[in-house]
Each structure stands twice: as C-alpha cells, then as structure tokens.
Design a protein around this motif. Structure first.
Motif, short mmCIF file in Angstrom:
data_model
loop_
_atom_site.label_atom_id
_atom_site.label_comp_id
_atom_site.label_asym_id
_atom_site.label_seq_id
_atom_site.Cartn_x
_atom_site.Cartn_y
_atom_site.Cartn_z
N ARG A 99 -0.69 -9.02 -4.46
CA ARG A 99 -1.01 -7.69 -4.23
C ARG A 99 -1.85 -8.00 -2.90
NH1 ARG A 99 -3.74 -6.33 -7.98
NH2 ARG A 99 -5.76 -6.34 -7.08
N GLU A 100 -3.05 -8.64 -3.00
CA GLU A 100 -3.79 -8.64 -1.65
C GLU A 100 -3.17 -9.27 -0.43
OE1 GLU A 100 -6.97 -10.66 -3.27
OE2 GLU A 100 -7.57 -9.25 -4.41
N ASN A 102 -0.06 -8.76 0.33
CA ASN A 102 1.18 -7.92 0.55
C ASN A 102 2.55 -8.84 0.29
OD1 ASN A 102 -0.20 -5.54 1.29
ND2 ASN A 102 -0.89 -6.47 3.11
#
Length: 220
Positions: A99-100, A102
């Motif tokens: 998630r971090e 992307n």
C-alpha cells in the motif's frame, strides 16, 4: 576457463553438500574470483567479503530471533547446499509495504503461481474467504528458481486453480522492498547477502553496468 568454472559453482550452489552456514565460505571466495578475473570494481571487494562473513556469523547465533511479530506470517523453504533455511514474512507488513509503495495491481497466471506453492496439501474449498478479490502478493527472488515467491494468497490461488480460473490480481514487490517484511534479523542479513552476491555475479558477467550495480547493492 576460469569463468566457466565460476558459473558452474554458482549454478550448483544448491547442490553442494555443505551445512547452511558454510555460505560464509563461499562469500569469502569473492576476492579470489575478482583477482583472477582482473575486474576493475567500484568497491573494496575484499573488505566487502569480510563484512558479509562477519555479519552472517554474528547474527547466526540466534537465527530465529524475531524482530517483527505482529500476527500472521508466511514461511518459504529455500534449499541451500545439502540443507535448507526458512525465512518468515509478516503478512500485515507485506500488505502495508504494498500500500505504502503504491504497488501496481497486475494480472498473473493462476497456473504459474500455483506451481510455485510448496505446500501442495493446501485444501481447495468453496469458502468465501478463498474467493476474495484481494490482490495476492508476490515477491521477486532473482537468485532462486523460480524467481518469484507467492508470499500472500496461497489459498486464494489454490482456490482459483481448483475452479479453473486463468488469472488472479496481485502485487509484485521487488526484493529490496519485501525483505523489509522478513521477521528475523538473521534471515534479513542472510537473504541480503545472497541477493548482493547475485548482483556481484551479474556485474562480473558484464550483465550490469557500474552505475546500476552500485545503486542496487543492499546495505547489509
């Protein structure tokens, strides 16, 4: 002649019958390889070999010391010499990293991913959990064959394989990223050294230029 011998040594790493910690002996041969091939290197390879050996030995006294323990983990057995070692990845940390960073969602072949699952006893069920559309997480392991490991989503892939689905959504995390989710300090060091030695091999074979090589080496 020497180059051919070196390639043979690298290819047969997993076949040599020596204990796991003897990888430090292989690391210590880097200066010999470099000297005989007369390669101009952008680093002090003799010092690098000593650093790797010392780091492996210093962290091997407690190889199962967990630095992260936040719930569910995934383990993957990696053959080395006559034995094997088993790193653990934190599932939650893998999801956070995806998630971090992307990470782009891609489509992968269910059949190919299923072939990489080492635990063939995974039950293929009709449960809703395995039918989830949450992307699986795949980690690049360029020094292994196959060169990718299904780190999260084994049951989802097995379910889709049983249902004859062709594709599954997933995130592909590069090695320097997903190694951050490895739960043991020793395993992080051990895997990083293997990765760096793979890069050294590529550089020595002329498959990486100096700039890419120096920027890709991991800090061990």
């Amino acid at each position: 002649m020497f180059l051919r011998s070196f390639v043979k040594v690298v290819i047969s790493l997993s076949l040599v019958k020596q204990p796991i910690y003897d990888v430090s002996k292989f690391v210590s041969t880097i200066p010999t390889f470099m000297d005989q091939m007369e390669i101009v290197t952008p680093f002090d390879y003799k010092q690098l070999a000593h650093i790797y050996c010392d780091k492996i030995i210093s962290t091997s006294f407690n190889p199962f010391d967990l630095v992260d323990d936040d719930g569910e983990h995934y383990s993957y057995e990696i053959k080395l010499f006559a034995g094997y070692y088993t790193p653990f990845w934190s599932i939650q940390k893998l999801k956070n990293l995806a998630r971090e960073s992307n990470a782009v969602t891609l489509q992968f072949s269910v059949k190919e991913l299923f072939s990489t699952i080492t635990n063939k006893d995974i039950t293929i069920t009709n449960g809703n959990e395995n039918d989830s559309n949450e992307p699986v997480i795949i980690g690049e392991m360029p020094f292994l064959r196959p060169s990718c490991v299904l780190l999260d989503g084994n049951h989802r892939v097995a379910y889709r394989f049983g249902k004859k689905f062709n594709l599954v959504y997933g995130h592909l995390l590069p090695f320097p990223l997903h190694i951050q989710a490895v739960t043991s300090k020793f395993m992080k060091v051990f895997l990083s050294v293997q990765y760096n030695m793979y890069l050294i091999f590529l550089y020595m074979m002329g498959e990486m230029d100096c700039s890419d090589f120096t920027s890709s080496l991991l800090l061990v």
